[in-house]
Motif scaffolding. Structure first.
Motif, PDB file in Angstrom:
ATOM      1  N   TYR A 266       2.336  16.706   1.180  1.00  0.00           N
ATOM      2  CA  TYR A 266       1.464  16.912   1.613  1.00  0.00           C
ATOM      3  C   TYR A 266      -0.037  16.948   1.746  1.00  0.00           C
ATOM      4  O   TYR A 266      -0.886  16.591   2.362  1.00  0.00           O
ATOM      5  CB  TYR A 266       2.053  18.267   2.081  1.00  0.00           C
ATOM      6  CG  TYR A 266       3.752  18.860   3.117  1.00  0.00           C
ATOM      7  CD1 TYR A 266       3.463  18.519   4.385  1.00  0.00           C
ATOM      8  CD2 TYR A 266       4.103  18.794   1.903  1.00  0.00           C
ATOM      9  CE1 TYR A 266       4.472  18.868   4.607  1.00  0.00           C
ATOM     10  CE2 TYR A 266       5.846  18.936   2.760  1.00  0.00           C
ATOM     11  CZ  TYR A 266       5.835  18.322   4.031  1.00  0.00           C
ATOM     12  OH  TYR A 266       7.109  18.498   4.651  1.00  0.00           O
ATOM     13  N   LYS A 267      -0.605  17.197   0.580  1.00  0.00           N
ATOM     14  CA  LYS A 267      -1.876  17.224   0.015  1.00  0.00           C
ATOM     15  C   LYS A 267      -2.139  14.936   0.305  1.00  0.00           C
ATOM     16  O   LYS A 267      -2.762  15.336   0.460  1.00  0.00           O
ATOM     17  CB  LYS A 267      -1.369  17.185  -1.144  1.00  0.00           C
ATOM     18  CG  LYS A 267      -2.840  17.520  -1.873  1.00  0.00           C
ATOM     19  CD  LYS A 267      -4.333  18.693  -0.711  1.00  0.00           C
ATOM     20  CE  LYS A 267      -5.402  18.947  -1.739  1.00  0.00           C
ATOM     21  NZ  LYS A 267      -5.895  19.961  -1.083  1.00  0.00           N
ATOM     22  N   THR A 268      -1.138  14.264   0.232  1.00  0.00           N
ATOM     23  CA  THR A 268      -1.617  12.705   0.700  1.00  0.00           C
ATOM     24  C   THR A 268      -1.981  12.713   1.927  1.00  0.00           C
ATOM     25  O   THR A 268      -2.208  11.799   1.852  1.00  0.00           O
ATOM     26  CB  THR A 268       0.119  12.246  -0.281  1.00  0.00           C
ATOM     27  OG1 THR A 268       0.309  12.127  -0.988  1.00  0.00           O
ATOM     28  CG2 THR A 268      -0.554  10.332   0.802  1.00  0.00           C
ATOM     29  N   GLN A 269      -1.091  13.379   2.894  1.00  0.00           N
ATOM     30  CA  GLN A 269      -1.456  13.051   4.291  1.00  0.00           C
ATOM     31  C   GLN A 269      -2.398  13.835   4.695  1.00  0.00           C
ATOM     32  O   GLN A 269      -2.852  12.697   4.816  1.00  0.00           O
ATOM     33  CB  GLN A 269      -0.505  13.733   4.251  1.00  0.00           C
ATOM     34  CG  GLN A 269      -0.483  14.020   6.555  1.00  0.00           C
ATOM     35  CD  GLN A 269       0.555  14.531   7.298  1.00  0.00           C
ATOM     36  OE1 GLN A 269       1.357  16.064   6.944  1.00  0.00           O
ATOM     37  NE2 GLN A 269       1.413  14.131   8.389  1.00  0.00           N
ATOM     38  N   GLU A 270      -2.931  14.927   4.052  1.00  0.00           N
ATOM     39  CA  GLU A 270      -3.960  15.696   3.890  1.00  0.00           C
ATOM     40  C   GLU A 270      -5.700  14.593   3.794  1.00  0.00           C
ATOM     41  O   GLU A 270      -6.995  14.629   3.992  1.00  0.00           O
ATOM     42  CB  GLU A 270      -4.490  16.669   2.770  1.00  0.00           C
ATOM     43  CG  GLU A 270      -5.496  17.821   3.131  1.00  0.00           C
ATOM     44  CD  GLU A 270      -5.519  19.219   2.431  1.00  0.00           C
ATOM     45  OE1 GLU A 270      -6.585  19.063   1.926  1.00  0.00           O
ATOM     46  OE2 GLU A 270      -4.210  20.071   2.345  1.00  0.00           O
TER      47      GLU A 270
ATOM     48  N   ILE B 242       1.184  -0.822  -0.347  1.00  0.00           N
ATOM     49  CA  ILE B 242       0.142   0.218   0.308  1.00  0.00           C
ATOM     50  C   ILE B 242       0.493   1.166   0.055  1.00  0.00           C
ATOM     51  O   ILE B 242       0.573   2.002  -0.506  1.00  0.00           O
ATOM     52  CB  ILE B 242      -1.284  -0.251   1.197  1.00  0.00           C
ATOM     53  CG1 ILE B 242      -1.627  -1.255   0.641  1.00  0.00           C
ATOM     54  CG2 ILE B 242      -1.440   1.441   1.025  1.00  0.00           C
ATOM     55  CD1 ILE B 242      -2.823  -1.080   2.188  1.00  0.00           C
ATOM     56  N   VAL B 243       1.837   1.404   1.292  1.00  0.00           N
ATOM     57  CA  VAL B 243       2.966   1.904   1.028  1.00  0.00           C
ATOM     58  C   VAL B 243       3.179   2.328  -0.740  1.00  0.00           C
ATOM     59  O   VAL B 243       3.484   4.039  -0.880  1.00  0.00           O
ATOM     60  CB  VAL B 243       3.943   2.146   2.075  1.00  0.00           C
ATOM     61  CG1 VAL B 243       4.840   2.609   1.508  1.00  0.00           C
ATOM     62  CG2 VAL B 243       3.593   2.028   3.398  1.00  0.00           C
ATOM     63  N   GLY B 244       3.299   1.663  -1.099  1.00  0.00           N
ATOM     64  CA  GLY B 244       4.213   1.914  -2.707  1.00  0.00           C
ATOM     65  C   GLY B 244       2.775   1.960  -3.997  1.00  0.00           C
ATOM     66  O   GLY B 244       3.627   3.306  -4.415  1.00  0.00           O
ATOM     67  N   LEU B 245       2.424   0.885  -3.613  1.00  0.00           N
ATOM     68  CA  LEU B 245       1.193   2.399  -4.615  1.00  0.00           C
ATOM     69  C   LEU B 245       0.108   3.230  -4.649  1.00  0.00           C
ATOM     70  O   LEU B 245       0.872   4.464  -5.292  1.00  0.00           O
ATOM     71  CB  LEU B 245       0.042   1.019  -3.992  1.00  0.00           C
ATOM     72  CG  LEU B 245      -1.011   0.866  -5.226  1.00  0.00           C
ATOM     73  CD1 LEU B 245      -0.789   0.378  -6.575  1.00  0.00           C
ATOM     74  CD2 LEU B 245      -2.540  -0.029  -4.565  1.00  0.00           C
ATOM     75  N   LEU B 246       0.799   4.000  -3.041  1.00  0.00           N
ATOM     76  CA  LEU B 246       0.601   5.777  -2.815  1.00  0.00           C
ATOM     77  C   LEU B 246       0.903   6.475  -2.806  1.00  0.00           C
ATOM     78  O   LEU B 246       1.151   7.656  -2.431  1.00  0.00           O
ATOM     79  CB  LEU B 246      -0.364   5.208  -1.473  1.00  0.00           C
ATOM     80  CG  LEU B 246      -2.157   4.101  -1.584  1.00  0.00           C
ATOM     81  CD1 LEU B 246      -3.019   4.938  -0.558  1.00  0.00           C
ATOM     82  CD2 LEU B 246      -3.161   5.255  -3.283  1.00  0.00           C
ATOM     83  N   HIS B 247       2.287   6.146  -3.001  1.00  0.00           N
ATOM     84  CA  HIS B 247       3.457   6.794  -2.953  1.00  0.00           C
ATOM     85  C   HIS B 247       3.363   8.451  -3.217  1.00  0.00           C
ATOM     86  O   HIS B 247       3.575   9.759  -2.892  1.00  0.00           O
ATOM     87  CB  HIS B 247       4.673   6.284  -2.542  1.00  0.00           C
ATOM     88  CG  HIS B 247       5.446   5.983  -4.501  1.00  0.00           C
ATOM     89  ND1 HIS B 247       4.419   5.404  -4.925  1.00  0.00           N
ATOM     90  CD2 HIS B 247       6.499   6.918  -5.120  1.00  0.00           C
ATOM     91  CE1 HIS B 247       5.575   5.758  -6.086  1.00  0.00           C
ATOM     92  NE2 HIS B 247       6.172   6.492  -6.026  1.00  0.00           N
TER      93      HIS B 247
END
Length: 186
Positions: A64-68, A46-51
């Protein structure tokens, strides 16, 4: 924790083909290394897929937008921190510390280089790609110029691996998913 299917649907919501395929390539490498290191393949995948979840739509707010986006969806701080650490020294000051974070940092740019190397072969495949071919292209700074050789080298060092060994492992990982990545022998 959201499932792999949830993560893939989220990736598709924010990205088009090229970054989806890149996410799948990095997922393949992360799952490969999780298995090799005896870690949680689902979480690492999942980390790789969404990085790069936010990169296409919000390049100036990368990570930062990913974190949001991910926080209210129930993704763990560990997953979000790992994703943020992959842009260490480029977009964030979050240093990769855990094995998962170091692995993501090491394989992200390398999957792009390996994909480019495969696509210039007559077979357009990762199935017959060899380490020596990747190392030769690695030295050509103009080839796949977006794949930072400095980051790849630093990532190998973080993992305490020889560059050739890291390349070999990522090639093997990508072979496991070659059809989905469009890198199978035509």
């Amino acid at each position: 924790m959201p499932t792999r299917d949830d993560a893939f649907n989220l990736l598709k919501q924010y990205n088009t083909d090229a970054l989806i395929t890149h996410g799948l390539a990095v997922e393949s490498a992360m799952r490969h290394f999780a298995k090799k290191f005896g870690e949680d393949e689902e979480k690492w995948g999942i980390v790789g897929l969404l990085h790069d979840l936010d990169y296409e739509q919000f390049p100036d707010e990368h990570c930062y937008k990913t974190q949001e986006i991910m926080t209210p969806l129930g993704y763990s701080d560990e997953i979000i921190r790992a994703i943020m650490s992959h842009a260490y020294g480029m977009c964030t000051d979050i240093e990769p510390l855990s094995p998962m974070e170091k692995t993501l940092y090491a394989v992200d740019e390398l999957t792009g280089l390996i994909t480019a190397c495969a696509l210039v072969r007559p077979s357009k495949s990762v199935m017959d790609l060899e380490v020596k071919s990747v190392k030769k292209k690695f030295k050509q700074k103009s080839f796949a110029a977006g794949a930072s050789r400095e980051v790849i080298t630093k990532g190998a060092e973080m993992l305490d691996m020889e560059l050739g060994d890291l390349i070999q492992e990522v090639i093997l990982a990508m072979r496991n998913n070659a059809t989905v990545l469009g890198l199978d022998i035509k």
